[in-house]
Write a protein that holds these residues in place. Structure first.
Motif, PDB file in Angstrom:
ATOM      1  N   UNK A  51       0.845  -1.190   0.000  1.00 13.56           N
ATOM      2  CA  UNK A  51       0.000   0.000   0.000  1.00 13.56           C
ATOM      3  C   UNK A  51       0.885   1.245   0.000  1.00 13.56           C
ATOM      4  N   UNK A  52       0.446   2.302  -0.699  1.00 10.10           N
ATOM      5  CA  UNK A  52       1.307   3.500  -0.763  1.00 10.10           C
ATOM      6  C   UNK A  52       1.392   4.190   0.591  1.00 10.10           C
ATOM      7  N   UNK A  53       2.577   4.630   0.941  1.00 15.41           N
ATOM      8  CA  UNK A  53       2.819   5.239   2.250  1.00 15.41           C
ATOM      9  C   UNK A  53       3.829   6.369   2.076  1.00 15.41           C
ATOM     10  N   UNK A  54       3.500   7.556   2.572  1.00 18.85           N
ATOM     11  CA  UNK A  54       4.433   8.681   2.395  1.00 18.85           C
ATOM     12  C   UNK A  54       5.655   8.486   3.289  1.00 18.85           C
ATOM     13  N   UNK A  55       6.752   9.095   2.875  1.00 24.66           N
ATOM     14  CA  UNK A  55       7.994   8.968   3.628  1.00 24.66           C
ATOM     15  C   UNK A  55       7.801   9.409   5.084  1.00 24.66           C
ATOM     16  N   UNK A  56       8.308   8.579   5.993  1.00 23.88           N
ATOM     17  CA  UNK A  56       8.135   8.911   7.408  1.00 23.88           C
ATOM     18  C   UNK A  56       8.891  10.187   7.778  1.00 23.88           C
ATOM     19  N   UNK A  57       9.979  10.497   7.065  1.00 28.87           N
ATOM     20  CA  UNK A  57      10.737  11.712   7.372  1.00 28.87           C
ATOM     21  C   UNK A  57      10.421  12.826   6.376  1.00 28.87           C
ATOM     22  N   UNK A  58       9.381  12.614   5.562  1.00 30.13           N
ATOM     23  CA  UNK A  58       9.064  13.582   4.506  1.00 30.13           C
ATOM     24  C   UNK A  58       8.810  14.982   5.039  1.00 30.13           C
ATOM     25  N   UNK A  59       8.054  15.070   6.127  1.00 30.40           N
ATOM     26  CA  UNK A  59       7.744  16.395   6.675  1.00 30.40           C
ATOM     27  C   UNK A  59       9.023  17.108   7.134  1.00 30.40           C
ATOM     28  N   UNK A  60       9.905  16.359   7.783  1.00 34.98           N
ATOM     29  CA  UNK A  60      11.170  16.964   8.218  1.00 34.98           C
ATOM     30  C   UNK A  60      11.962  17.493   7.026  1.00 34.98           C
ATOM     31  N   UNK A  61      11.916  16.750   5.940  1.00 37.50           N
ATOM     32  CA  UNK A  61      12.723  17.157   4.789  1.00 37.50           C
ATOM     33  C   UNK A  61      12.150  18.400   4.115  1.00 37.50           C
ATOM     34  N   UNK A  62      10.839  18.442   3.931  1.00 33.25           N
ATOM     35  CA  UNK A  62      10.302  19.596   3.206  1.00 33.25           C
ATOM     36  C   UNK A  62      10.237  20.840   4.075  1.00 33.25           C
ATOM     37  N   UNK A  63      10.297  20.678   5.413  1.00 35.75           N
ATOM     38  CA  UNK A  63      10.285  21.864   6.271  1.00 35.75           C
ATOM     39  C   UNK A  63      11.696  22.296   6.654  1.00 35.75           C
ATOM     40  N   UNK A  64      12.691  21.534   6.249  1.00 33.19           N
ATOM     41  CA  UNK A  64      14.066  21.900   6.585  1.00 33.19           C
ATOM     42  C   UNK A  64      14.500  21.425   7.954  1.00 33.19           C
ATOM     43  N   UNK A  65      13.619  20.722   8.645  1.00 36.00           N
ATOM     44  CA  UNK A  65      13.994  20.232   9.975  1.00 36.00           C
ATOM     45  C   UNK A  65      15.041  19.124   9.886  1.00 36.00           C
TER      46      UNK A  65
END
Lengths: 710, 330
Positions: free
Chosen positions: A14-28
């Motif tokens: 099943x498709x699943x977004x990257x668990x660290x995706x939010x950190x990456x796009x926010x610069x965290x």
């Protein structure tokens, strides 16, 4: 709260977004070059501008007087390091790891000094001001099939030559023969994130913060280089902004940073510039490949010969083994393959996405297209007629070989049945249109890895494994794989990676990372669930199980099956014969790659590989200045990679690839998207124009010069 | 990199005075080329005088019906300007064919004209280059030069000028205005770039310390039917290997007026005057176009690896003019 398992439905597939995706796009998410350290000093490498000779002198005094400069390390004052060791699998290290150990310069871009300063800018300014005098010797950087130094490779990883049958006799008896030379340009990985490392010593312990594909491998090499106990080196890598093979091992900047940190007794960071990456992080050698195919009128192969030449440096043997796919893909009574190399005064090449298979598939799959043309057979039909029952050289059975399914489903979706086989007959305005196809395959290995799984008292689970996520989504895939094995929701699983404190794990390379890591995680989970099933409550510190697959991986490595992924690549191109411009209009890749864990990131990775194929087919080629023996235009302005506008509708999908003979089921997808992609494009260019292009990249100047005069 | 001073100029006179006072200072426009060159050590100014916010950002119709474009107008603003698109479409197309959206938002008209060659020897301080270090040699002639010049070269330099915008401006007889401490001046674009000769490091006829204040396009009716075609090694975000700005006026099947300029073939945007003269009054058909292209390219002196450019430019002239004729016919 109880730490239950077994209560959750399907996770894998099943498709699943990257668990660290939010950190990456926010610069965290912090990358290796961004993490602050108290007392950090910055090192800047100085590279040779000659291709062969000796460093006569370095004028360090004026540089040491520059603002902020702390030290200039070079062969006259460096710490001694050890590069005499031999890795049982990989052989001796590249002598480039022996940083500043002598005055010899074996190639342009060789590290001759490290300037360390309080700030990165001060270090750079001082490094660029450092005057280095050389005793220059004449160099040899000319890769040619007739070079007297050509030899069959002798390295431990892959055999140089494989020969069965009487080639001359089978060729003579063949009704149809294709004989051609295919060449590919020198390629460079160029991940967006440059290589960056920070080294810090605490007594006899070395701590390294890095961007790499496998912390255990970097740590192992550094322990050897600095003569430390393996446990005395800790390497961590959290986020990696692309690697493609270039970050698969310890390199100059690791050793230089650790050496400077030792001497200055403070943390030292070394970040490479884009240009430095062109000589210090490996690259794909140009190749010269000669192929002869002999077949009967129905296209059944009688003779296969594939000889491939690449260059390596004088400091290390790395061979771009371009004939490996040929050994796997098609059988013939006479089957000869050879991987050849020549040592030149050039930087050491290395693993670059689909090493061997990328250039090899271009030559082999274009030759098959030429054979189909000569036989008057559809290119897909030709491949179906040459499906082997067993490994052509090994004689082993295939564990699963679903390339035919890839071609059938791909042809259906691409609309191959309506294709007019004649070349050069479709015009749309100024464009000639054509389509092409090619097969893909990549071997599947499992490497030993260890993993730990902890059942926490708060009903969550923590997985720890020294894996690397190169941006591909590996961390997410491992989260899903662990959740699947635990039968819990992925949100209850946290995966920690990249730390040698977690034990040994396979490097993220050779499409074997996720496969190897999942194998180990599943074993650890099974043991944990066994333990939890005893019913005892989870104590506050949790329950941890550590497992490794050293025995299982070893057994699988030596079993009697051919284990591979497969694919069928399709491309449609438009060529303007008046300007030489080539545009890919659409691509489709159908793959057989085992169990797909996360279709969201898997599709991205496959599309990324296919995009790399566009880049390899049309754009990427380093330019060598023979007079200086160095590259010219070694940056993003001079070295072209496909831009967005070059990458149109690229679609990747997969067929079912059940493989009951495989204990993991999960296979690797890091390389397979790249394999065959350039060949499909080159074959489409022929179909569009009627002209065969046997050198990559297919640049406008080459198309123009090859076209009949207007 | 070298530490440098930075100063924002309040008005034009302050800007030119600052540069006049410091020979190591440079004007900073969008910085899309200069800053790159500072990072690689090709440019090492002691001070940057930021002129990007000077009040030179207007595009105005002149009294005679031409167009005056301020020096700090960004590429983006130039390309979307209605009068530019209507009266000089090749100029808008040329600007949009260059760089990326982000770069076009920063880059300025004045800076565009003064950008430096992207020759890989020029941009690498470890290599010889007569343009960067006069007298050090031109390794491109025997080395990597597949995208170097075929027209107007010398034995000292074979670099190309990278601008797309400049090619269209050249086709339309633009005039460059500048300011110095001694007052204003003007230079036709045709005289703006110096011949390569044995002084490739001297690129323009601008007086020392001059600040470009704008570019004026004379009224050019033929320019309303114009276009720009750029050929490059990928679909976007690359410098040309050959480009053409063409304007064409046909009456009764005969060429009444024509403008042709080539990009990526010389040290400056190349006005194809020989071809223009041959075409003016000639039948508007493929044979004339090919003959005119050949006449212009007769002066080409290709090197070992850039001879394809002769064929490319020949084909481009024929293809673009034929396409324009066909569109008029429809």
């Amino acid at each position: 709260m109880s730490t239950t398992t077994g209560a959750h439905g399907k996770v894998i597939g099943l498709p699943y977004v990257r668990v660290e995706g939010r950190d990456k796009v926010t610069g965290a998410a912090r990358y290796a070059g961004e993490v602050p350290f108290p007392g950090l000093a910055h090192g800047w490498l100085v590279l040779s501008t000659i291709a062969r000779g000796r460093v006569r002198s370095l004028d360090t005094a004026p540089v040491l007087d520059m603002p902020g400069v702390l030290a200039v390390l070079h062969h006259g004052n460096a710490l001694p390091v050890d590069i005499s060791w031999v890795d049982p699998q990989l052989g001796p290290p590249d002598a480039t790891l022996g940083v500043f150990q002598h005055d010899r310069v074996p190639y342009a871009g060789w590290p001759v000094a490290l300037v360390v300063a309080e700030t990165s800018e001060q270090a750079r300014e001082a490094a660029e001001a450092l005057k280095v005098d050389y005793d220059q010797e004449s160099h040899d950087v000319d890769l040619s099939y007739d070079h007297p130094g050509v030899y069959p490779l002798v390295g431990p990883l892959r055999p140089a030559t494989e020969e069965k049958g009487d080639l001359a006799a089978e060729l003579a008896a063949s009704d149809v023969v294709v004989e051609a030379e295919y060449t590919t340009g020198q390629g460079h990985h160029n991940p967006m994130e440059p290589h960056a490392v920070t080294a810090r010593w605490e007594g006899e312990r070395l701590e390294v913060l890095d961007s790499n594909q496998g912390s255990p491998f970097v740590a192992g090499a550094l322990a050897q280089v600095f003569s430390l106990e393996p446990t005395a080196v800790r390497v961590r890598t959290e986020h990696v902004g692309g690697a493609f093979g270039s970050k698969s091992q310890a390199r100059t900047h690791h050793v230089a940073a650790a050496m400077a940190a030792r001497i200055l007794d403070r943390p030292v960071r070394v970040v490479l510039t884009r240009r430095q990456m062109f000589s210090l992080t490996g690259y794909r050698s140009a190749t010269i490949q000669r192929i002869r195919l002999g077949a009967n009128p129905e296209g059944k192969l009688r003779a296969v010969e594939h000889r491939s030449l690449c260059q390596t440096s004088t400091t290390y043997e790395y061979v771009e083994a371009s004939t490996m796919m040929t050994r796997m893909m098609y059988d013939a009574d006479a089957h000869h393959t050879a991987n050849l190399a020549v040592r030149l005064d050039v930087p050491t090449p290395g693993f670059m996405r689909a090493p061997g298979e990328a250039p090899g598939s271009f030559a082999l799959e274009c030759a098959m297209d030429e054979l189909a043309e000569k036989c008057g057979i559809d290119p897909i039909e030709l491949r179906l007629r040459n499906e082997p029952e067993r490994g052509p050289i090994s004689g082993r059975e295939y564990s699963a070989r679903n390339v035919v399914a890839c071609f059938r489903e791909g042809a259906r979706r691409f609309g191959w049945a309506e294709r007019d086989p004649r070349p050069g007959v479709r015009r749309e305005g100024r464009w000639l249109l054509g389509t092409g196809t090619a097969a893909a395959t990549y071997p599947m290995h499992v490497m030993p890895s260890s993993a730990s799984v902890t059942a926490n008292a708060d009903a969550t689970f923590t997985v720890r494994i020294a894996a690397s996520d190169l941006g591909t989504g590996a961390r997410t895939a491992l989260t899903l794989a662990a959740a699947d094995a635990l039968e819990v929701a992925p949100e209850r699983v946290r995966v920690e990676i990249g730390d040698t404190a977690f034990g040994f794990a396979m490097v993220a390379a050779a499409s074997a990372g996720t496969r190897s890591w999942v194998f180990a995680i599943r074993k650890a989970v099974a043991q944990l669930r066994e333990q939890l099933s005893q019913g005892a409550a989870v104590p506050p510190e949790g329950v941890t199980v550590m497992a490794n697959t050293f025995a299982e991986a070893g057994a699988l490595h030596h079993d009697d099956k051919e284990r591979h992924t497969y694919g069928a690549q399709f491309a449609e191109v438009a060529v303007d014969p008046a300007t030489g411009e080539v545009r890919v209009r659409r691509m489709l890749g159908m793959f057989a790659a085992g169990q797909i864990i996360n279709p969201l990131t898997a599709r991205s990775q496959l599309i990324g590989g296919m995009t790399w194929g566009i880049s390899m087919a049309l754009h990427e080629e380093a330019a060598l200045d023979e007079a200086t023996g160095s590259l010219v235009g070694a940056d993003f302005a001079g070295y072209h990679i496909s831009a967005h506008a070059d990458v149109p509708a690229v679609e990747a999908d997969w067929v079912d690839d059940p493989d009951p003979g495989d204990p993991v089921g999960v296979k690797g997808i890091g390389e397979i998207g790249n394999v065959g992609a350039a060949a499909a494009i080159a074959n489409a260019v022929w179909h569009a124009t009627g002209v065969r292009h046997r050198h990559l990249p297919i640049r406008p100047d080459r198309v123009l010069l090859a076209a009949p005069s207007a | 990199m070298r530490e440098f001073g930075y100063q924002k100029a309040a008005d034009v006179s302050v800007a030119v005075a600052l540069l006049d006072a410091d020979p190591e200072a440079r004007f900073l426009g969008g910085g899309t080329n200069l800053v790159d060159l500072m990072k690689t050590g090709v440019e090492r100014p002691a001070r940057l005088v930021d002129v990007r916010e000077l009040p030179l950002n207007r595009i105005e119709t002149t009294e005679d019906g031409g167009l005056r474009i301020g020096a700090t107008v960004t590429n983006t603003d130039l390309a979307v300007h209605p009068e530019v698109r209507r009266r000089y479409p090749a100029l808008a197309q040329a600007v949009l064919a260059g760089a990326s959206g982000q770069l076009r938002n920063m880059a300025t008209v004045g800076g565009n004209l003064l950008q430096r060659t992207r020759c890989g020897y020029f941009t690498d301080v470890t290599k010889a280059c007569n343009k960067r270090v006069p007298g050090s040699g031109c390794p491109a002639i025997e080395g990597e030069h597949h995208n170097h010049a075929i027209l107007g070269t010398s034995q000292h330099c074979v670099a190309t000028h990278p601008s797309d915008m400049g090619v269209a401006l050249t086709a339309f007889d633009a005039v460059v205005s500048y300011e110095t401490v001694d007052g204003p001046g003007e230079l036709p674009l045709a005289d703006f770039y110096l011949p390569v000769s044995d002084t490739p490091h001297r690129e323009t006829a601008l007086p020392p310390g001059a600040l470009i204040t704008g570019v004026t396009l004379p009224p050019t009716p033929v320019a309303a039917n114009s276009r720009y075609r750029k050929v490059r090694e990928r679909a976007s975000y690359a410098f040309a290997i050959g480009s053409i700005a063409a304007a064409l006026d046909i009456q009764d099947g005969v060429v009444r007026d024509v403008r042709l300029a080539f990009g990526a073939v010389a040290s400056r945007p190349w006005r194809a005057r020989v071809a223009e003269q041959m075409l003016t009054g000639a039948p508007a058909e493929a044979v004339s176009f090919a003959a005119a292209a050949d006449a212009e390219l007769a002066a080409a002196r290709p090197l070992a690896h850039n001879a394809y450019k002769v064929r490319l430019m020949h084909n481009l002239v024929a293809a673009v003019l034929t396409e324009m004729v066909q569109e008029v016919a429809r």
